[in-house]
Design a protein around this motif. Structure first.
Motif, PDB file in Angstrom:
ATOM      1  N   ASN A 213       0.900  -1.053   0.135  1.00 13.26           N
ATOM      2  CA  ASN A 213      -0.010   0.070   0.042  1.00 13.26           C
ATOM      3  C   ASN A 213       1.023   1.249  -0.040  1.00 13.26           C
ATOM      4  OD1 ASN A 213      -2.767   0.575   0.032  1.00 13.26           O
ATOM      5  ND2 ASN A 213      -2.519   1.727   1.737  1.00 13.26           N
ATOM      6  N   PRO A 223      10.469   4.056  -4.966  1.00 21.06           N
ATOM      7  CA  PRO A 223      10.501   4.079  -6.461  1.00 21.06           C
ATOM      8  C   PRO A 223      12.036   4.450  -7.044  1.00 21.06           C
ATOM      9  CG  PRO A 223       9.521   5.787  -5.290  1.00 21.06           C
ATOM     10  CD  PRO A 223       9.714   5.005  -4.406  1.00 21.06           C
ATOM     11  N   HIS A 224      13.035   5.000  -5.971  1.00 20.14           N
ATOM     12  CA  HIS A 224      14.268   5.273  -6.857  1.00 20.14           C
ATOM     13  C   HIS A 224      14.820   3.949  -6.767  1.00 20.14           C
ATOM     14  CE1 HIS A 224      13.932   6.099  -2.423  1.00 20.14           C
ATOM     15  NE2 HIS A 224      15.311   5.799  -2.290  1.00 20.14           N
ATOM     16  N   LYS A 227      14.182   1.837  -9.490  1.00 19.12           N
ATOM     17  CA  LYS A 227      14.637   2.206 -10.546  1.00 19.12           C
ATOM     18  C   LYS A 227      16.175   1.816 -10.816  1.00 19.12           C
ATOM     19  CE  LYS A 227      15.453   6.095 -13.889  1.00 19.12           C
ATOM     20  NZ  LYS A 227      16.816   5.891 -14.144  1.00 19.12           N
ATOM     21  N   LYS A 252       4.337   8.256 -19.243  1.00 20.17           N
ATOM     22  CA  LYS A 252       2.782   8.541 -19.618  1.00 20.17           C
ATOM     23  C   LYS A 252       2.759   8.402 -21.199  1.00 20.17           C
ATOM     24  CE  LYS A 252       1.087  11.147 -16.140  1.00 20.17           C
ATOM     25  NZ  LYS A 252       0.518  12.639 -15.560  1.00 20.17           N
ATOM     26  N   TYR A 293       4.744   2.918  -8.984  1.00 18.55           N
ATOM     27  CA  TYR A 293       3.623   2.950  -8.169  1.00 18.55           C
ATOM     28  C   TYR A 293       2.836   1.771  -8.075  1.00 18.55           C
ATOM     29  CZ  TYR A 293      -1.386   4.243  -7.092  1.00 18.55           C
ATOM     30  OH  TYR A 293      -2.674   4.418  -6.751  1.00 18.55           O
ATOM     31  N   LYS A 311      -8.292  -3.327  -2.339  1.00 18.88           N
ATOM     32  CA  LYS A 311      -7.546  -2.098  -2.303  1.00 18.88           C
ATOM     33  C   LYS A 311      -6.393  -2.276  -3.298  1.00 18.88           C
ATOM     34  CE  LYS A 311      -6.034   1.303   1.080  1.00 18.88           C
ATOM     35  NZ  LYS A 311      -6.646   2.591   0.376  1.00 18.88           N
ATOM     36  N   ARG A 322      -3.738   6.799 -14.911  1.00 21.08           N
ATOM     37  CA  ARG A 322      -3.029   8.225 -14.767  1.00 21.08           C
ATOM     38  C   ARG A 322      -1.990   7.994 -16.037  1.00 21.08           C
ATOM     39  NH1 ARG A 322       2.083   9.881 -12.550  1.00 21.08           N
ATOM     40  NH2 ARG A 322       2.934   7.508 -12.513  1.00 21.08           N
TER      41      ARG A 322
ATOM     42  N   HIS B 314      -4.596   3.453  -2.629  1.00 17.09           N
ATOM     43  CA  HIS B 314      -3.641   4.431  -2.273  1.00 17.09           C
ATOM     44  C   HIS B 314      -3.616   5.152  -3.354  1.00 17.09           C
ATOM     45  CE1 HIS B 314      -0.709   6.122   0.366  1.00 17.09           C
ATOM     46  NE2 HIS B 314       0.462   5.794  -0.514  1.00 17.09           N
ATOM     47  N   ALA B 315      -3.786   6.783  -3.117  1.00 18.89           N
ATOM     48  CA  ALA B 315      -3.721   7.542  -4.084  1.00 18.89           C
ATOM     49  C   ALA B 315      -2.281   7.844  -4.566  1.00 18.89           C
ATOM     50  CB  ALA B 315      -4.195   8.812  -3.690  1.00 18.89           C
ATOM     51  N   TYR B 316      -2.034   8.031  -5.959  1.00 20.38           N
ATOM     52  CA  TYR B 316      -0.881   8.105  -6.388  1.00 20.38           C
ATOM     53  C   TYR B 316      -0.142   9.518  -6.010  1.00 20.38           C
ATOM     54  CZ  TYR B 316       3.028   9.398  -9.495  1.00 20.38           C
ATOM     55  OH  TYR B 316       4.245   9.750 -10.009  1.00 20.38           O
ATOM     56  N   TYR B 319       1.133   9.037  -2.667  1.00 24.49           N
ATOM     57  CA  TYR B 319       2.572   8.471  -3.177  1.00 24.49           C
ATOM     58  C   TYR B 319       3.736   9.214  -3.561  1.00 24.49           C
ATOM     59  CZ  TYR B 319       5.644   4.996  -5.751  1.00 24.49           C
ATOM     60  OH  TYR B 319       6.544   4.181  -6.072  1.00 24.49           O
ATOM     61  N   PHE B 323       7.360  10.069  -1.791  1.00 24.70           N
ATOM     62  CA  PHE B 323       8.546   9.839  -2.318  1.00 24.70           C
ATOM     63  C   PHE B 323       9.146  10.804  -3.615  1.00 24.70           C
ATOM     64  CE2 PHE B 323       6.446   5.649  -1.268  1.00 24.70           C
ATOM     65  CZ  PHE B 323       7.305   5.311  -0.127  1.00 24.70           C
ATOM     66  N   PRO B 326      13.116  11.635  -3.774  1.00 27.93           N
ATOM     67  CA  PRO B 326      13.992  10.746  -4.537  1.00 27.93           C
ATOM     68  C   PRO B 326      13.751  10.028  -5.858  1.00 27.93           C
ATOM     69  CG  PRO B 326      12.846   9.591  -2.576  1.00 27.93           C
ATOM     70  CD  PRO B 326      12.640  11.169  -2.488  1.00 27.93           C
ATOM     71  N   MET B 327      12.511  10.440  -6.032  1.00 27.80           N
ATOM     72  CA  MET B 327      11.718  10.064  -7.437  1.00 27.80           C
ATOM     73  C   MET B 327      12.745  11.163  -8.576  1.00 27.80           C
ATOM     74  SD  MET B 327       8.035   9.069  -6.980  1.00 27.80           S
ATOM     75  CE  MET B 327       7.561   8.668  -8.770  1.00 27.80           C
ATOM     76  N   ALA B 330      16.152  10.689  -9.198  1.00 34.44           N
ATOM     77  CA  ALA B 330      16.324   9.168  -9.736  1.00 34.44           C
ATOM     78  C   ALA B 330      15.803   9.516 -11.314  1.00 34.44           C
ATOM     79  CB  ALA B 330      15.556   7.990  -9.148  1.00 34.44           C
ATOM     80  N   LEU B 332      12.793  10.038 -12.161  1.00 32.09           N
ATOM     81  CA  LEU B 332      11.436   9.509 -12.649  1.00 32.09           C
ATOM     82  C   LEU B 332      10.539  10.809 -12.759  1.00 32.09           C
ATOM     83  CD1 LEU B 332      11.517   6.740  -9.796  1.00 32.09           C
ATOM     84  CD2 LEU B 332      11.546   6.440 -12.595  1.00 32.09           C
ATOM     85  N   PRO B 333       9.755  10.628 -13.817  1.00 33.12           N
ATOM     86  CA  PRO B 333       8.671  11.851 -14.141  1.00 33.12           C
ATOM     87  C   PRO B 333       7.910  11.892 -12.903  1.00 33.12           C
ATOM     88  CG  PRO B 333       8.072   9.807 -15.454  1.00 33.12           C
ATOM     89  CD  PRO B 333       9.430   9.506 -14.807  1.00 33.12           C
ATOM     90  N   ASP B 335       4.135  13.827 -11.604  1.00 33.91           N
ATOM     91  CA  ASP B 335       2.977  14.765 -12.054  1.00 33.91           C
ATOM     92  C   ASP B 335       2.925  15.987 -11.597  1.00 33.91           C
ATOM     93  OD1 ASP B 335       1.982  12.409 -13.032  1.00 33.91           O
ATOM     94  OD2 ASP B 335       0.116  12.090 -11.981  1.00 33.91           O
TER      95      ASP B 335
END
Ligand code: SF4
Ligand code: SF4
Lengths: 556, 348
Positions: A213, A223-224, A227, A252, A293, A311, A322, B314-316, B319, B323, B326-327, B330, B332-333, B335
């Motif tokens: 979650n 996330p990093h 990657k 995207k 994600y 969930k 998204r 869990h909403a992006y 998230y 994060f 660090p994203m 790294a 990472l794109p 929003d």
């Protein structure tokens, strides 16, 4: 692992004769090794914030203690929860009523076969729950308790549930053989929902659920870091093939979203399978993206309760929306696919965004109507279609050093019917393919004994016992055909089958199917590969270093 | 022990009408009141249970699949239409075979352990005994039940009643003609009973409520056989009584002997016991969600009546908030690029 008996000793200890005491009078062994560790309180606290009321009070407790620190109203909670679920699930209500105790299911469970413990006979496992159903909810059971095998909910009963419902991998083999299709896995799921209500849980399940979650995957890979791992694999692929593959992340505007269990990202030998996916997609120049994600296909929520399952699963559609992806391609995973196949569209289908379409292979043009509702395709379906249309140049001889068998994961086999596609793929990427005995494959397949959140080391002996049927079948083809590799399409398998094979059929390694696809894939005309995806030399390319032997002690 | 209890019960059940009918006014009680009441209990109990099942939701399609599913390429990957049905018709046939041929049970295997030359061997062999016993038992029971329709119907239809009697008595043994189904039922019960008594594992899981129905059915069969072949009861008088029951013109002819009342009492007990017991597997088998649903939930949308739309992923956005830094580092794109700015910098 030192106190685990040798394979031969363990085998000799199996006795199929039940004890002299009746099952209700036979005490349960709560010594360490018989249970998985309970969840860390903070994991429960976190999930309770997200899905309130389903987890009981977070607390520290140990199954070998007498006091499990149950909440004061635990009995009410369990009984009411039971009553509620009888209305919500016809399967539960019906399976409580119609078992005739014919025993056809008794010797179908791998845990019974490997342990001889009568409470591991599916019929008796379910009786642990049915006896309470009769005692609490039926007239006959209330008056004639002794004669109908009924009892009321008591602390000992609940404790017994904890041991035996966390000794069922929800593999559904029993269900296949029952004349009424009674599915003990379904009852295990309900019993676990009830136990969660009063805080009886295991960390090996709850930590992945809460991680998933938070970070998007079980392992809590941020996330990093995700990657980094992918980049690392891209390097490794280059090392093996000379090709620098693209590995789009969180981008995207791609047509396809690819989701696989995080076990493939994290651990040996799953990563080789992951590299296989990456290589294949690059070869095809596929318009796809990965996501950090939605970086988990597996759904440990399904081992806790329906709400968590929903969930965690919902993330896939949320991310497709998204990123603007039209359909989802799913990697090799067992229970992930049972969730996708049997539950996903029913519980989350209405959250699909309008741009999603029935999966259509951009390479072959095949439209996969079988996935018209979920918009999610299994990677072996996708690859089998490519092979059929001759879109892959394959050199199966690169896998000639491997003699391969295939382990059907329980969930795709008995919860889906995906049997032939992976075999088709395997037979095209390797020349030596052998089936294990018929009573142990396809719909009759035996569990790896680590499914449904049981793949943890604290119950290793139980796992190895449960692994006897699979291990023995493997040993058989190892002797008959020199099999040295067992392929599978499940990330839990890739983790649990390794100790199982080491114990019951030493010398056999485990892999996913797309690792072998990657080995065989010819990227360009005349390409020569000297090593496989594991960077081990292919036959004929061993370098001299391999003959290097360690200096003896005296030399040192 | 459980078997003995059951045997004792059944003996008591035999004794009740034996002594009961001797008192003259009890004949109506045992001939009319008891069977009528039992029948009412049976119907109401049966319907109640089935309605209870029916009211319980089927949120998900969870068929246990036993073969290849319908693939995107049905020629390359042949679907097992019976064990992995995807249409209503296929599912119907799966159920027909399940109900009429006990197909799942036919698949039964038996496991055994052996010490091989240098390592253990787990062996599986086909085991069709249970299937054979069960099918003998159930078909005999079914045919006997159908045969009894002649007592309640006027005129007696040839199909199925007459035809069944003809086939059932085809061996023409003795007089009155012996029915195969009578032998089948007794054999079936004894075999199932023997299995429960002899096999340690099955014995271990058997309650009184497992032995009792078997012994009860055995006693029903034996009392019926006794009536027909030995006591040679007055069948015309019995038909008078039974026709009276269905037309509500109750008569209890004097010429009916005690053995009939024993038989009827045992049958009544069985009827009244039925809805409260595992015998409900009879209607239940039709409703089993692992068998009676097509395996099509990836292709077709189904509705779960209690699906909770408020449970969301869990909403992006959250998230990314957590994060983002660090994203961004790294590469990472994001929003929302603000999420990529470290807290202290953002504040500064
Ligand atoms: S096979 Fe089915 S009916 Fe028979 S004992 Fe097992 S669960 Fe019960
Ligand atoms: S679902 Fe599998 S593990 Fe569970 S009782 Fe049935 S056979 Fe055993």
């Amino acid at each position: 692992m030192s106190d685990i008996p040798k394979a031969d000793e363990l085998f000799k200890s199996i006795d199929y004769n039940p004890p002299l005491t009746g099952w209700m009078e036979t005490p349960v062994d709560f010594s360490p090794g018989h249970w998985c560790y309970p969840a860390k309180p903070e994991k429960i606290a976190y999930m309770d914030k997200k899905l309130p009321g389903l987890w009981g009070e977070p607390r520290q407790w140990v199954p070998s203690d007498v006091d499990w620190k149950l909440p004061a109203n635990w009995k009410e909670t369990v009984v009411n929860g039971f009553r509620e679920r009888l209305k919500k699930f016809r399967s539960l209500q019906l399976f409580m009523d119609i078992c005739v105790r014919c025993g056809a299911c008794a010797d179908k469970c791998h845990y019974f076969i490997g342990s001889g413990d009568p409470k591991n006979m599916p019929v008796l496992r379910a009786e642990l729950m049915r006896s309470v159903y009769r005692g609490e909810f039926t007239v006959a059971g209330k008056i004639l308790s002794k004669f109908t095998g009924s009892r009321v909910m008591e602390e000992d009963v609940l404790k017994e549930w904890f041991i035996y419902f966390y000794q069922c991998t929800q593999c559904r083999r029993c269900s296949l053989f029952c004349p009424y299709g009674i599915d003990t896995a379904e009852m295990t799921m309900m019993a676990r929902e009830l136990m969660h209500l009063v805080g009886l849980n295991t960390n090996w399940i709850m930590e992945p659920v809460s991680n998933c979650n938070i970070t998007g995957n079980h392992l809590g890979i941020q996330p990093h870091a995700f990657k980094d791992i992918v980049d690392f694999m891209v390097d490794d692929i280059e090392e093996v093939t000379g090709r620098r593959v693209k590995a789009p992340l969180n981008e995207k505007g791609h047509e396809i979203l690819f989701i696989t269990p995080s076990g493939d990202v994290f651990a040996d030998p799953g990563i080789y399978t992951f590299m296989g996916y990456l290589l294949l997609f690059d070869y095809l120049d596929l318009d796809y993206t990965l996501s950090t994600y939605a970086s988990e296909g597996g759904n440990f929520g399904s081992f806790t309760n329906n709400e968590s399952m929903k969930k965690l699963n919902a993330k896939m559609y949320a991310e497709a929306e998204r990123l603007g992806c039209k359909w989802i391609l799913g990697g090799e995973c067992g229970h992930m696919w049972r969730v996708i196949h049997q539950y996903m569209d029913t519980m989350n289908g209405d959250t699909q965004w309008s741009g999603m379409t029935t999966p259509k292979s951009p390479i072959t043009g095949t439209v996969f109507n079988t996935a018209a509702a979920t918009k999610m395709l299994h990677i072996t379906e996708f690859t089998a279609d490519l092979i059929k249309h001759n879109k892959l140049k394959l050199d199966p001889s690169r896998n000639d050093h491997l003699r391969v068998t295939f382990h059907d994961s329980c969930n795709p086999a008995r919860g889906m019917g995906l049997l032939e596609e992976p075999r088709y793929v395997l037979k095209h990427v390797c020349n030596n393919f052998f089936e294990m005995p018929p009573a142990t494959i396809r719909e009759q397949t035996f569990c790896c004994a680590g499914g449904s959140g049981l793949n943890t080391d604290e119950i290793m002996e139980i796992r190895l016992r449960g692994g006897l049927p699979r291990g023995n079948a493997l040993r058989y083809v190892q002797e008959q055909h020199g099999v040295n590799l067992m392929a599978c399409i499940c990330a839990i398998d890739r983790a649990t089958l390794i100790p199982l094979a080491d114990y019951w059929a030493p010398g056999v390694t485990i892999s996913g199917t797309h690792e072998l696809v990657a080995n065989a894939l010819v990227l360009e005309e005349g390409e020569v590969r000297t090593m496989d995806m594991r960077q081990e030399p292919l036959p004929g390319f061993e370098d001299e270093d391999d003959d290097w032997t360690p200096p003896t002690k005296e030399d040192a | 022990m459980n078997a003995l209890y059951s045997l004792l019960f059944v003996f008591l059940l035999v004794l009740i009408p034996l002594f009961g009918v001797d008192a003259a006014h009890m004949r109506t009680f045992f001939g009319v009141c008891i069977p009528t009441t039992a029948f009412i209990i049976f119907i109401i109990g049966f319907v109640y249970k089935v309605v209870t099942w029916g009211r319980s939701a089927v949120p998900f399609r969870i068929p246990t699949t036993g073969g290849q599913f319908q693939s995107f390429d049905p020629e390359l990957f042949k679907q097992n239409k019976l064990d992995c049905p995807q249409t209503g018709a296929q599912t119907f046939f799966r159920m027909v075979l399940e109900v009429f041929a006990f197909r799942s049970l036919f698949r039964n295997t038996q496991v055994s352990l052996h010490q091989g030359k240098d390592h253990p061997v787990v062996a599986y062999k086909s085991s069709k005994w249970l299937w054979l016993f069960a099918i003998t038992f159930h078909y005999s029971f079914f045919i006997i039940a159908l045969r009894h329709l002649r007592l309640f119907l006027e005129p007696i239809p040839f199909l199925p009643v007459g035809a069944i009697e003809f086939v059932d008595g085809i061996l023409q043994i003795g007089a009155p003609v012996m029915y195969l189904s009578d032998a089948g039922l007794v054999a079936g019960v004894l075999l199932l009973l023997g299995r429960r008594l002899v096999l340690p594992r099955i014995n271990y899981i058997s309650y009184v409520s497992d032995y009792f129905p078997l012994l009860l059915i055995l006693s029903v069969a034996l009392s019926g056989i006794y009536m027909r072949y030995y006591a040679k009861v007055d069948i015309i008088a019995i038909k008078e009584l039974t026709m009276g029951l269905v037309t509500f013109h109750y008569v209890v002819p004097e010429s009916i002997s005690a053995s009939f009342f024993v038989h009827v009492f045992l049958v009544s007990t069985l009827m009244a016991y039925f809805p409260f017991s595992k015998l409900m597997h009879m209607p239940g088998v039709f409703l089993s969600p692992t068998r009676n649903l097509p395996n099509d939930s990836r292709a077709k949308h189904h509705v779960n009546p209690w699906n909770d739309p408020n449970i969301k992923a869990h909403a992006y956005a959250d998230y990314e908030k957590e994060f983002g830094v660090p994203m961004a580092e790294a590469g990472l794109p994001l929003d929302n690029p603000e999420n990529g700015v470290p807290k202290d910098e953002a504040e500064a």
